[in-house]
Scaffold this active site. Structure first.
Site, PDB file in Angstrom:
ATOM      1  N   ASP A   1      19.738 -24.659  28.310  1.00  0.00           N
ATOM      2  CA  ASP A   1      20.716 -23.573  28.379  1.00  0.00           C
ATOM      3  C   ASP A   1      22.107 -24.024  28.793  1.00  0.00           C
ATOM      4  O   ASP A   1      22.279 -24.911  29.619  1.00  0.00           O
ATOM      5  CB  ASP A   1      20.231 -22.483  29.336  1.00  0.00           C
ATOM      6  CG  ASP A   1      19.103 -21.680  28.723  1.00  0.00           C
ATOM      7  OD1 ASP A   1      19.296 -21.168  27.607  1.00  0.00           O
ATOM      8  OD2 ASP A   1      18.030 -21.586  29.339  1.00  0.00           O
TER       9      ASP A   1
ATOM     10  N   GLU B   1      14.075 -10.651  23.410  1.00  0.00           N
ATOM     11  CA  GLU B   1      13.649 -11.818  24.187  1.00  0.00           C
ATOM     12  C   GLU B   1      13.982 -11.562  25.644  1.00  0.00           C
ATOM     13  O   GLU B   1      15.143 -11.319  25.983  1.00  0.00           O
ATOM     14  CB  GLU B   1      14.454 -13.043  23.756  1.00  0.00           C
ATOM     15  CG  GLU B   1      13.773 -13.930  22.761  1.00  0.00           C
ATOM     16  CD  GLU B   1      14.611 -15.168  22.500  1.00  0.00           C
ATOM     17  OE1 GLU B   1      15.170 -15.750  23.455  1.00  0.00           O
ATOM     18  OE2 GLU B   1      14.723 -15.527  21.331  1.00  0.00           O
TER      19      GLU B   1
END
Lengths: 401, 259
Positions: free
Chosen positions: B60, B49
Site C-alpha cells: 500500500d 472491498e
C-alpha cells in the site's frame, strides 16, 4: 547422523519461510532463485567472490584466542571469530559482495537495500561503489539519528540514503519501504537484502554467502586444536551472522549452537527485540517466522540499544532450528551488552559493536557454566567504532537511547 | 452460484461494468462501517472491498497506509471488523470482500477465521501477500466454506501464469495496473491496454483493474479493456475528508457512462 538439506524447493524450513510477497514480486524472486542456482554452480562466479573476499575484504579473518577474557570468565576457553576486521567493519560485506555480483550477472545495475545500524547499508554502498552500481538505501529516521556517522559514510560512497518516517522509523519500516521501492522498480533493480529473512530465496542466499564465517572457523579451529569447538555463539537480529556461523556446523551435532537476542530493558518489559524468546509464528516481510506481535497479529516495535538487533522478526531458518532444538536461543539486556562492550575493550583491546557485545556477554556466562577444558567460539560480527558516541552519551549520563 | 458470480451475471445482463470501492475498516470509527457500506451500495457499488488495517502494509501507498494507522489507533481489530460486517449484512446485499494481509488472519487462526467470515456472510477474501504458490495454507478451507479467494495478477506476471491463476477462481481476477503500490497515478501507458486485453483473452472469469485508479477519465479508458475497476485510495480520501457528495458525484457519473 542425518544430513541437513533444508529448505525444500519451495523455500520452506518446516512450516517456516516461503514466499509471502505481492504477486508483482513473484517473477523477480523466481528469477533470482534461478539465477542464484545457476551462479552457485559456476566456478568462475565463485572464484570472483573468493578473489574479492581475499583481496578487497581481507579474508580470511583471524580466529583469536581471547586469553584475558577467558581468565576473566573463569571457565571455558573463549575464541573470537574476528568479523570486525573485515573491510567496512562487519560481516555484512560477505553477503553484499555475493549479491552485488549476482545482480550484475542478472543485468541489474540498480541496488536497493534497507539498513538498521547502517552496517549493511555501508557494506552495500561500498560494493556498489566498487562495481559502479546505483545505490539507494532506506533507513529509519530513528536509526539515522542514532547512526549519523554511518549515514555520512554511505553518502561519501555515493549512495542515496532515504529517511523512513513511517511506523517505528527503524529497521522493520526500512524493509517495508525497500520492498515498496522494489515492487515499483523491479525491472532494473535488485533488492540486496541484508539478513537471512525475507522471501525465498533470500534466506538461502544470505546464509550461503555468510557461511564463509562458519567454514573458516571450522578449518581454523581444527587446525589449531585438532577438534571442533564445543559451542559457537552469535548475536541475532534478523540472524545473518549467526546463520553464517551455524550452518557449517549443523551436521556436527556435538557442537552446540547458541543464538543471542536483544532483551533491551528486559524480556518481561515491552521494550525488547527477543522475537524467538517472546514472539510467535507469523508472516512478515515475505516469510513465515517468529515475530513480535500483539494478540490481533499487528507487528510490535522492537527495542534494543543496538540498532542492528532492533527487528521484530527472525529468519525462518532460526525459527526452524529453535523448534527442532538444534540451536538454543537466549537473550542479553542493554545493560549486560554495555558491560560487555567495555569489558572486551579493556581486557582485549577490541571495541566490539553493540550487536556483537550481546554475544560476548552471553559467552562470558556460558564459559562459567561449561567450565574449564571446553571451547567456545564467539562470532564477533562487527567493530564498535560506530557505537562509541552512543555509548559515551549513555554512560556519561546523557539521554542516548 | 455465490454472490460475486451473481453480481457479475446481473451486470452482464445490464451491459454494465463493475465498480468496486475499497474502504479501510475502522478509519473514522469502526461503528460507522455498516452505515458506510450501505452508502456505497446506495451510490451504486457492485461489491465492496473492506480493508483490514495492518501495521506493515507493504503493498500500500501513503493514503491507505495513513488510513490503516488511523484505524489501528482507533483500536480496530479483525474480530471487531467481522462483527460489524455481520451487522451490516442486515441491510447491505452486494458482496462484501475482505482485503487483509496474511498475518492478522494467521494470528486469528486460519480455521477460525474461515468459519467466522463464512458465518458473517463475507463473499470473498483478497490477501495481497499470499501468492498462489503459498495459498494452500488457506485456499482449500475457503473453497469448502464457499468464500471466494480473489487472486491478483500484475504487469510482471507471465501470461501462462495468468492463465493458470485465472483458472483457479470463480469470483473475479484482480489485475494490478501499476508496477507499484496502491495510490494515485496520473496516467497509464499503452502497455496497460494490451496487457488487459491479453488478460481478458485467457481469463474465464471477469477481469477487474485496480491500483492507482483515481479519475473518471481513467475509469472510462480502462474499462474499454476489462470488466470493471477497484477504486481504493480515492474512496478512502473521500471518506477521510467527509466529501460524501463528491463521492456520490464521482460514482454517479461513472454509472452514467455505462447506463
Amino acid at each position: 547422523m542425518s544430513t541437513y538439506t533444508l529448505p525444500n524447493e519451495k523455500g520452506h524450513f518446516g512450516i517456516y519461510g516461503g514466499k509471502f510477497v505481492p504477486e508483482t514480486l513473484m517473477k523477480a524472486v523466481t528469477e533470482l532463485n534461478e539465477a542464484y542456482n545457476e551462479a552457485k554452480n559456476d566456478p568462475e562466479f565463485q572464484a570472483e567472490i573468493d578473489r574479492l573476499l581475499k583481496e578487497y575484504v581481507g579474508r580470511e579473518t583471524p580466529l583469536y584466542f581471547a586469553e584475558n577474557l577467558t581468565k576473566h570468565a573463569g571457565g571455558a576457553n573463549i575464541y573470537l571469530k574476528r568479523e570486525d576486521l573485515n573491510h567496512t567493519g562487519a560481516h555484512k560485506i560477505n553477503n553484499a559482495i555475493g549479491q552485488a555480483l549476482l545482480a550484475v550477472r542478472m543485468g541489474k545495475r540498480k541496488i536497493v537495500a534497507e539498513t538498521g545500524a547502517g552496517q549493511h547499508g555501508v557494506a552495500t554502498a561500498t560494493v556498489c561503489a566498487l562495481l559502479n552500481l546505483d545505490c539507494i538505501i532506506f533507513m529509519g529516521e530513528e536509526d539515522i539519528r542514532r547512526q549519523a556517522l554511518n549515514v555520512y559514510r554511505m553518502e561519501l560512497l555515493g549512495a542515496k540514503v532515504v529517511s523512513v518516517t513511517s511506523g517505528s522509523a527503524t529497521l522493520k519500516d526500512a524493509v517495508n519501504e525497500a520492498l515498496r521501492y522494489w515492487v515499483a522498480n523491479v525491472d532494473d533493480t535488485h533488492y540486496l537484502l541484508g539478513s537471512v529473512s525475507g522471501p525465498h530465496p533470500f534466506p538461502v542466499i544470505v546464509r550461503d554467502f555468510q557461511s564463509v564465517i562458519g567454514m573458516e572457523t571450522k578449518q581454523q579451529f581444527l587446525a589449531r586444536n585438532g577438534s571442533l569447538p564445543h559451542a559457537v555463539v552469535a548475536c541475532i537480529g534478523g540472524g545473518s551472522n549467526a546463520m553464517g556461523m551455524f550452518y557449517p556446523f549443523i551436521d556436527d551435532e556435538e557442537v552446540k549452537l547458541f543464538g543471542v537476542e536483544a532483551a533491551g530493558h528486559g524480556v518481561d518489559t515491552p521494550f525488547h527485540a527477543a522475537s524467538l524468546t517472546k514472539g510467535r509464528p507469523g508472516v512478515l516481510h515475505g516469510a513465515l517466522m517468529y515475530v513480535l506481535q500483539n494478540e490481533d497479529g499487528q507487528i510490535q516495535e522492537a527495542h534494543s540499544i543496538s540498532a542492528g538487533l532492533d527487528y521484530p522478526g527472525v529468519g525462518p531458518e532460526h525459527s526452524y532450528l529453535k523448534d527442532s532444538g538444534r540451536a538454543s536461543y537466549h537473550s542479553i539486556t542493554d545493560k549486560e551488552a554495555l558491560d560487555a562492550f567495555q569489558l572486551l575493550s579493556k581486557l582485549e583491546g577490541i571495541i566490539p559493536a553493540l550487536e556483537s557485545s550481546h554475544a560476548v556477554a552471553f559467552a562470558v556466562k556460558l564459559a562459567g557454566q561449561l567450565g574449564a577444558g571446553q571451547n567456545i567460539v564467539v562470532c564477533l560480527s562487527g567493530r564498535g567504532d560506530k557505537d562509541v558516541d552512543a555509548v559515551k552519551s549513555r554512560l556519561k549520563g546523557g539521554s542516548g537511547k | 452460484m455465490n454472490r460475486i458470480e451473481q453480481a457479475f451475471q446481473q451486470l452482464n445482463k445490464e451491459n454494465k461494468k463493475a465498480f468496486v470501492p475499497y474502504i479501510m475498516a475502522g478509519d473514522g470509527g469502526l461503528e460507522n462501517l455498516p452505515e458506510r457500506l450501505a452508502l456505497l451500495e446506495k451510490f451504486g457499488a457492485t461489491a465492496i472491498e473492506v480493508g483490514v488495517p495492518f501495521s506493515d502494509p507493504v503493498a500500500d501507498g501513503p493514503t491507505i497506509q495513513r488510513a490503516g494507522i488511523r484505524a489501528l489507533q482507533n483500536g480496530t481489530s479483525l474480530k471487531g471488523i467481522i462483527k460489524e460486517i455481520t451487522k451490516a449484512r442486515e441491510s447491505v446485499t452486494i458482496p462484501i470482500i475482505l482485503m487483509t494481509y496474511l498475518n492478522p488472519v494467521y494470528s486469528y487462526g486460519i480455521e477460525t477465521f474461515v468459519r467466522d467470515v463464512q458465518t458473517a456472510g463475507v463473499a470473498g477474501c483478497i490477501i495481497p501477500d499470499l501468492p498462489v504458490d503459498e495459498e494452500a495454507i488457506i485456499a482449500p478451507l475457503l473453497e469448502q466454506a464457499e468464500v471466494e479467494l480473489i487472486r491478483l495478477v500484475t504487469l510482471t506476471t507471465p501470461i501462462e501464469r495468468i492463465r493458470e491463476i485465472s483458472n483457479k477462481g470463480k469470483g473475479f481476477l484482480y489485475t494490478v495496473t501499476v508496477k507499484g503500490i496502491t495510490g494515485t497515478r496520473n496516467e497509464f501507458g499503452n502497455e496497460l491496454h494490451s496487457f488487459l486485453q491479453a488478460v481478458k483473452e485467457v481469463s474465464p472469469i471477469p477481469v477487474l483493474a485496480g491500483f492507482g485508479i483515481s479519475s473518471q477519465e481513467q475509469i472510462k479508458e480502462i474499462t474499454k479493456y476489462c470488466d470493471g475497476v477497484v477504486v481504493g485510495s480515492k474512496i478512502v480520501e473521500y471518506f477521510a475528508n467527509n466529501q460524501l457528495e463528491e463521492m456520490e458525484e464521482f460514482m454517479t457519473i461513472y454509472k452514467q457512462t455505462f447506463a
